[in-house]
Design an enzyme around this catalytic site. Sequence first.
Site, PDB file in Angstrom:
ATOM      1  N   LYS A 186       4.363   0.119   3.771  1.00 60.49           N
ATOM      2  CA  LYS A 186       4.524  -1.322   3.523  1.00 60.49           C
ATOM      3  C   LYS A 186       4.782  -2.023   4.849  1.00 60.49           C
ATOM      4  CE  LYS A 186       3.541  -0.653  -0.779  1.00 60.49           C
ATOM      5  NZ  LYS A 186       4.281  -0.477  -2.131  1.00 60.49           N
TER       6      LYS A 186
HETATM    7  C1  LIG Z   1       4.002   0.027  -3.293  1.00 62.54           C
HETATM    8  C2  LIG Z   1       4.096  -0.755  -4.781  1.00 62.54           C
HETATM    9  C3  LIG Z   1       4.796  -0.801  -5.596  1.00 62.54           C
HETATM   10  C4  LIG Z   1       5.777   0.285  -5.789  1.00 62.54           C
HETATM   11  O1  LIG Z   1       6.801   0.391  -4.766  1.00 62.54           O
HETATM   12  P1  LIG Z   1       7.842   1.512  -4.449  1.00 62.54           P
HETATM   13  O2  LIG Z   1       8.669   1.224  -3.446  1.00 62.54           O
HETATM   14  O3  LIG Z   1       6.947   2.485  -4.018  1.00 62.54           O
HETATM   15  O4  LIG Z   1       8.264   2.055  -5.938  1.00 62.54           O
HETATM   16  C5  LIG Z   1       4.900  -1.705  -6.659  1.00 62.54           C
HETATM   17  N1  LIG Z   1       3.898  -2.631  -6.604  1.00 62.54           N
HETATM   18  C6  LIG Z   1       2.846  -2.752  -5.704  1.00 62.54           C
HETATM   19  C7  LIG Z   1       1.791  -3.782  -5.827  1.00 62.54           C
HETATM   20  C8  LIG Z   1       2.878  -1.916  -4.709  1.00 62.54           C
HETATM   21  O5  LIG Z   1       1.974  -1.856  -3.782  1.00 62.54           O
END
Ligand SMILES: *Cc1c(COP(=O)(O)O)cnc(C)c1O
Length: 384
Positions: A186
């Site tokens: 991210k």
């Molecule tokens: C990465 C992601 C999540 C989940 O995030 P985590 O921190 O890994 O639980 C949820 N929604 C979207 C759109 C994502 O890309």
Amino acid sequence: MPVRDAFLVFGSPLIEEPEIREVVDCLRSGWISTGPRVGRFEELFREYAGARHARALGSCSAALHLSMLVSGVREGDEVITTPMTFASTANVITHTGAVPVFADVDRETMTIDPEEVRRRLSPKTRAIIPVHFAGRPCDMDPLMAIARERDLVVIEDAAHAIEAVYRGRKVGSIGDLTCFSFYVTKNIITGEGGMVTTDRDDWAERIEMYGLHGLSRGAWRRYSDEGFRHYEVVYPGYKYNMMDIQAAIGIHQLPRIGRYLGRREEIWRRYDEAFRDLPLATPPPPAPDTVHARHLYTVLLDIDRIGRSRDEIQQALHRENIGTGIHFIAVHLHRYYRERYGLRRGDFPNAEFISDRTISLPLSAKLTDRDVEDVIAAMRKVLA
Ligand SMILES: *Cc1c(COP(=O)(O)O)cnc(C)c1O
């Protein structure tokens, strides 16, 4: 000969010296689980998002789950979301016992279409989870209007969109609750980690409590020098807390978020310019009066003109040592969702169109100019 010798990992994070030192300091302090660094990270994030409260959790998935629980989503309710998302958005709806109801996306922006949301409303609808896909803010005004009309909760999935702004309003201060992710790929990272923002005092308090076994009052203070205090379990909560080791990374990543975004914007412009004559559609420019968080550079391959499938193109790029991502295979096409809810191909044509053609190219502040030129060379070579 591949265009480069070493494999370019998709979504590799930029980790710098200050967070490395902070993690070491954290380990040496002996206080490695939830403690003072988590408190600092929450405060920094709260200020950044312009919300009244920010609560750190172990993941964005945990943030979405608890957001639904504290805002009253119950077994048998319906929650409307987009099929163009990571499966976790829909998975956590099923964790509450509610039913995920999908609404198709706009083919251009790839975000949920408010008119489709309207078509999917029922007396059981309790919440809407819009996803700011790739970092592009959803069209929030019509979504908020539907929610206010029908007394629905809006929980934003801002896993891609920490930096996004919609019509002058920061994402994190628009919906009732907003969930962020610091997973390794991210925009800023803590390895694993998430955050939820809200203006409601009672919801923020319950999120903290539900996220740590449902124990009454700041249970992590139990072992501090304030003296031992008994706690009571007031809800059968979850183990969703963030560790100080994670927050140690976050408190140094967050102040650099603007610099990292600037670098991704630069790469984005370079890709736009380089791909103009290729058989693909580059992402449309952000709507006026919005900030796009530039999480994913997703192109739509013109597979009819190319005469190959997206998967074949992805494999060819891999042979050139370029790692790519697919965001996403539409959720309703996954086996569980097909079998459990009777969904099938044809239900959400725009999401399926994207699902068959999309490929995400490396877009990280860690990329060098050389890396970016390698991606471009590989795309040109493969598509030729
Ligand atoms: C990465 C992601 C999540 C989940 O995030 P985590 O921190 O890994 O639980 C949820 N929604 C979207 C759109 C994502 O890309």
